[in-house]
Design an enzyme around this catalytic site. Sequence first.
Site, PDB file in Angstrom:
ATOM      1  N   ARG A   1       0.828  -1.214   0.000  1.00 55.45           N
ATOM      2  CA  ARG A   1       0.000   0.000   0.000  1.00 55.45           C
ATOM      3  C   ARG A   1       0.862   1.264   0.000  1.00 55.45           C
ATOM      4  O   ARG A   1       0.534   2.251  -0.661  1.00 55.45           O
ATOM      5  CB  ARG A   1      -0.946  -0.023   1.211  1.00 55.45           C
ATOM      6  CG  ARG A   1      -1.981   1.072   1.142  1.00 55.45           C
ATOM      7  CD  ARG A   1      -3.210   0.804   2.023  1.00 55.45           C
ATOM      8  NE  ARG A   1      -4.334   1.532   1.482  1.00 55.45           N
ATOM      9  CZ  ARG A   1      -4.933   2.560   2.095  1.00 55.45           C
ATOM     10  NH1 ARG A   1      -4.548   2.930   3.292  1.00 55.45           N
ATOM     11  NH2 ARG A   1      -5.931   3.192   1.516  1.00 55.45           N
TER      12      ARG A   1
ATOM     13  N   HIS B   1       0.600   4.097  -2.839  1.00 54.79           N
ATOM     14  CA  HIS B   1       0.213   5.484  -2.538  1.00 54.79           C
ATOM     15  C   HIS B   1       1.336   6.476  -2.830  1.00 54.79           C
ATOM     16  O   HIS B   1       1.071   7.647  -3.116  1.00 54.79           O
ATOM     17  CB  HIS B   1      -0.274   5.616  -1.091  1.00 54.79           C
ATOM     18  CG  HIS B   1      -1.694   5.188  -0.918  1.00 54.79           C
ATOM     19  ND1 HIS B   1      -2.519   5.683   0.066  1.00 54.79           N
ATOM     20  CD2 HIS B   1      -2.442   4.316  -1.626  1.00 54.79           C
ATOM     21  CE1 HIS B   1      -3.717   5.113  -0.041  1.00 54.79           C
ATOM     22  NE2 HIS B   1      -3.690   4.275  -1.044  1.00 54.79           N
TER      23      HIS B   1
ATOM     24  N   HIS C   1      -6.008  -6.090  -3.840  1.00 53.94           N
ATOM     25  CA  HIS C   1      -6.864  -6.257  -2.658  1.00 53.94           C
ATOM     26  C   HIS C   1      -7.037  -7.721  -2.257  1.00 53.94           C
ATOM     27  O   HIS C   1      -7.816  -8.020  -1.354  1.00 53.94           O
ATOM     28  CB  HIS C   1      -8.209  -5.549  -2.868  1.00 53.94           C
ATOM     29  CG  HIS C   1      -8.105  -4.059  -2.689  1.00 53.94           C
ATOM     30  ND1 HIS C   1      -9.124  -3.190  -2.993  1.00 53.94           N
ATOM     31  CD2 HIS C   1      -7.079  -3.288  -2.218  1.00 53.94           C
ATOM     32  CE1 HIS C   1      -8.732  -1.939  -2.725  1.00 53.94           C
ATOM     33  NE2 HIS C   1      -7.499  -1.979  -2.263  1.00 53.94           N
TER      34      HIS C   1
ATOM     35  N   TRP D   1     -10.370  -8.937   2.564  1.00 54.67           N
ATOM     36  CA  TRP D   1     -11.119  -9.269   1.346  1.00 54.67           C
ATOM     37  C   TRP D   1     -11.244 -10.787   1.151  1.00 54.67           C
ATOM     38  O   TRP D   1     -12.065 -11.237   0.364  1.00 54.67           O
ATOM     39  CB  TRP D   1     -10.433  -8.661   0.131  1.00 54.67           C
ATOM     40  CG  TRP D   1     -10.587  -7.174  -0.014  1.00 54.67           C
ATOM     41  CD1 TRP D   1     -11.581  -6.534  -0.724  1.00 54.67           C
ATOM     42  CD2 TRP D   1      -9.737  -6.136   0.494  1.00 54.67           C
ATOM     43  NE1 TRP D   1     -11.388  -5.177  -0.662  1.00 54.67           N
ATOM     44  CE2 TRP D   1     -10.274  -4.900   0.069  1.00 54.67           C
ATOM     45  CE3 TRP D   1      -8.580  -6.122   1.279  1.00 54.67           C
ATOM     46  CZ2 TRP D   1      -9.692  -3.670   0.392  1.00 54.67           C
ATOM     47  CZ3 TRP D   1      -8.002  -4.899   1.599  1.00 54.67           C
ATOM     48  CH2 TRP D   1      -8.552  -3.689   1.165  1.00 54.67           C
TER      49      TRP D   1
HETATM   50  C1  HEM Z   1      -6.118  -1.245   1.530  1.00 46.05           C
HETATM   51  C2  HEM Z   1      -8.937   1.724  -1.075  1.00 46.05           C
HETATM   52  C3  HEM Z   1      -6.534   0.453  -5.089  1.00 46.05           C
HETATM   53  C4  HEM Z   1      -3.425  -2.081  -2.402  1.00 46.05           C
HETATM   54  C5  HEM Z   1      -7.068  -0.319   1.172  1.00 46.05           C
HETATM   55  C6  HEM Z   1      -7.995   0.304   2.079  1.00 46.05           C
HETATM   56  C7  HEM Z   1      -8.785   1.135   1.353  1.00 46.05           C
HETATM   57  C8  HEM Z   1      -8.360   1.032  -0.023  1.00 46.05           C
HETATM   58  C9  HEM Z   1      -9.928   2.001   1.882  1.00 46.05           C
HETATM   59  C10 HEM Z   1      -8.029   0.065   3.599  1.00 46.05           C
HETATM   60  C11 HEM Z   1      -6.976   0.919   4.308  1.00 46.05           C
HETATM   61  C12 HEM Z   1      -6.970   0.652   5.797  1.00 46.05           C
HETATM   62  O1  HEM Z   1      -8.010   0.870   6.430  1.00 46.05           O
HETATM   63  O2  HEM Z   1      -5.927   0.222   6.331  1.00 46.05           O
HETATM   64  C13 HEM Z   1      -8.569   1.569  -2.393  1.00 46.05           C
HETATM   65  C14 HEM Z   1      -9.278   2.175  -3.520  1.00 46.05           C
HETATM   66  C15 HEM Z   1      -8.623   1.789  -4.649  1.00 46.05           C
HETATM   67  C16 HEM Z   1      -7.490   0.968  -4.228  1.00 46.05           C
HETATM   68  C17 HEM Z   1     -10.511   3.046  -3.396  1.00 46.05           C
HETATM   69  C18 HEM Z   1      -8.942   2.061  -6.079  1.00 46.05           C
HETATM   70  C19 HEM Z   1     -10.170   2.320  -6.529  1.00 46.05           C
HETATM   71  C20 HEM Z   1      -5.412  -0.245  -4.685  1.00 46.05           C
HETATM   72  C21 HEM Z   1      -4.291  -0.564  -5.535  1.00 46.05           C
HETATM   73  C22 HEM Z   1      -3.404  -1.275  -4.769  1.00 46.05           C
HETATM   74  C23 HEM Z   1      -3.991  -1.393  -3.447  1.00 46.05           C
HETATM   75  C24 HEM Z   1      -4.159  -0.135  -6.998  1.00 46.05           C
HETATM   76  C25 HEM Z   1      -2.056  -1.841  -5.137  1.00 46.05           C
HETATM   77  C26 HEM Z   1      -1.669  -2.116  -6.371  1.00 46.05           C
HETATM   78  C27 HEM Z   1      -3.959  -2.159  -1.127  1.00 46.05           C
HETATM   79  C28 HEM Z   1      -3.444  -3.040  -0.089  1.00 46.05           C
HETATM   80  C29 HEM Z   1      -4.233  -2.793   1.052  1.00 46.05           C
HETATM   81  C30 HEM Z   1      -5.196  -1.784   0.673  1.00 46.05           C
HETATM   82  C31 HEM Z   1      -2.316  -4.043  -0.225  1.00 46.05           C
HETATM   83  C32 HEM Z   1      -4.127  -3.471   2.423  1.00 46.05           C
HETATM   84  C33 HEM Z   1      -3.298  -2.617   3.358  1.00 46.05           C
HETATM   85  C34 HEM Z   1      -3.165  -3.226   4.738  1.00 46.05           C
HETATM   86  O3  HEM Z   1      -3.459  -4.408   4.950  1.00 46.05           O
HETATM   87  O4  HEM Z   1      -2.739  -2.484   5.639  1.00 46.05           O
HETATM   88  N1  HEM Z   1      -7.308   0.151  -0.100  1.00 46.05           N
HETATM   89  N2  HEM Z   1      -7.506   0.858  -2.865  1.00 46.05           N
HETATM   90  N3  HEM Z   1      -5.183  -0.736  -3.427  1.00 46.05           N
HETATM   91  N4  HEM Z   1      -5.020  -1.444  -0.656  1.00 46.05           N
HETATM   92 FE1  HEM Z   1      -6.297  -0.347  -1.773  1.00 46.05          FE
END
Ligand code: HEM
Length: 285
Positions: free
Chosen positions: A44, A48, A171, A187
């Site tokens: 993440r 970002h 995700h 997820w």
């Molecule tokens: C987690 C939104 C695209 C990788 C999350 C979380 C949100 C989110 C709300 C939870 C954050 C938290 O509460 O810790 C989105 C949205 C996206 C998007 C709206 C696009 C429409 C992506 C992309 C990647 C990604 C493109 C990587 C290529 C991750 C990962 C997590 C995460 C690995 C887990 C983080 C953790 O376990 O701490 N995302 N995301 N996301 N996202 Fe996304």
Amino acid sequence: GDSSPKGPFVPTQADYQKVYDTIAARLADETDYDDGSYGPVLVRLAWHASGTYDKETGTGGSNGATMRFAPESDHGANAGLKTARDFLEPIKAQFPWITYSDLWTLGGACAIQEASGPTIPWRPGREDRDVAACTPDGRLPDASKDQRHVRDIFSRMGFDDREMVALIGAHALGRCHTDRSGFDGPWNFSPTLFTNEFFRLLVEEKWTQKKWNGPIQFTDKTTGTLMMLPSDMALVKDKGFKKHVERYAKDSDAFFKEFSDVFVKLLELGVPFKTEDRFVFKTSE
Ligand code: HEM
């Protein structure tokens, strides 16, 4: 003495492999966190750091590591990423020659490979920039929004529908935290393994709106313990997106290949590289 020229230290692939190995070892050691791995939050961070890119102005992207500074570190979308930045600090101390922007992207590539994901070829060359290069808030996607927003945000970075779907397949990893984004839960049941489960569940599970006081999110009918964001559900509501979701749900190899290509592209947006060659790092045992 020695008559060899004394220039600045020029790291080789072997030096970057040492950085990779040290991150991988720290991932293997530090299991007392979330589902047992900092890998997802490292992915993440890399995303970002890179996803602020704007193709019109050439601003943002991984070059600069400006998330070290407020205001960017305080942008709502970046809540919780201090955990990932702090995780990498001992690595930066051990290899002071690597820039933060190279280290954060290498951390993401390492975390994907160590989670049994595809190989992520990577190249160095990012330079750290100062607070003046921070990007404005609002460049990263908002999970409460639909397909129009997803397309707006990712086409600003230069991605097409297929690439957007592949990227969001990350995700498969990790979870949402109520104290970070407000959303809650993982997820799928193996959030430390990189798989095509995100797509399989999107297609095969029945998703209903979660009954709670938090933001709108969806829960699986079978167990009631998994989650999808509104922006995830947009991928099966939209025809242009859904065909790729269905393809990746059936064909893990296609997902791995296409994810690798698009993640490499994401990590390189806006970076003025001096080298064409990418390194392929050896994954640990
Ligand atoms: C987690 C939104 C695209 C990788 C999350 C979380 C949100 C989110 C709300 C939870 C954050 C938290 O509460 O810790 C989105 C949205 C996206 C998007 C709206 C696009 C429409 C992506 C992309 C990647 C990604 C493109 C990587 C290529 C991750 C990962 C997590 C995460 C690995 C887990 C983080 C953790 O376990 O701490 N995302 N995301 N996301 N996202 Fe996304």
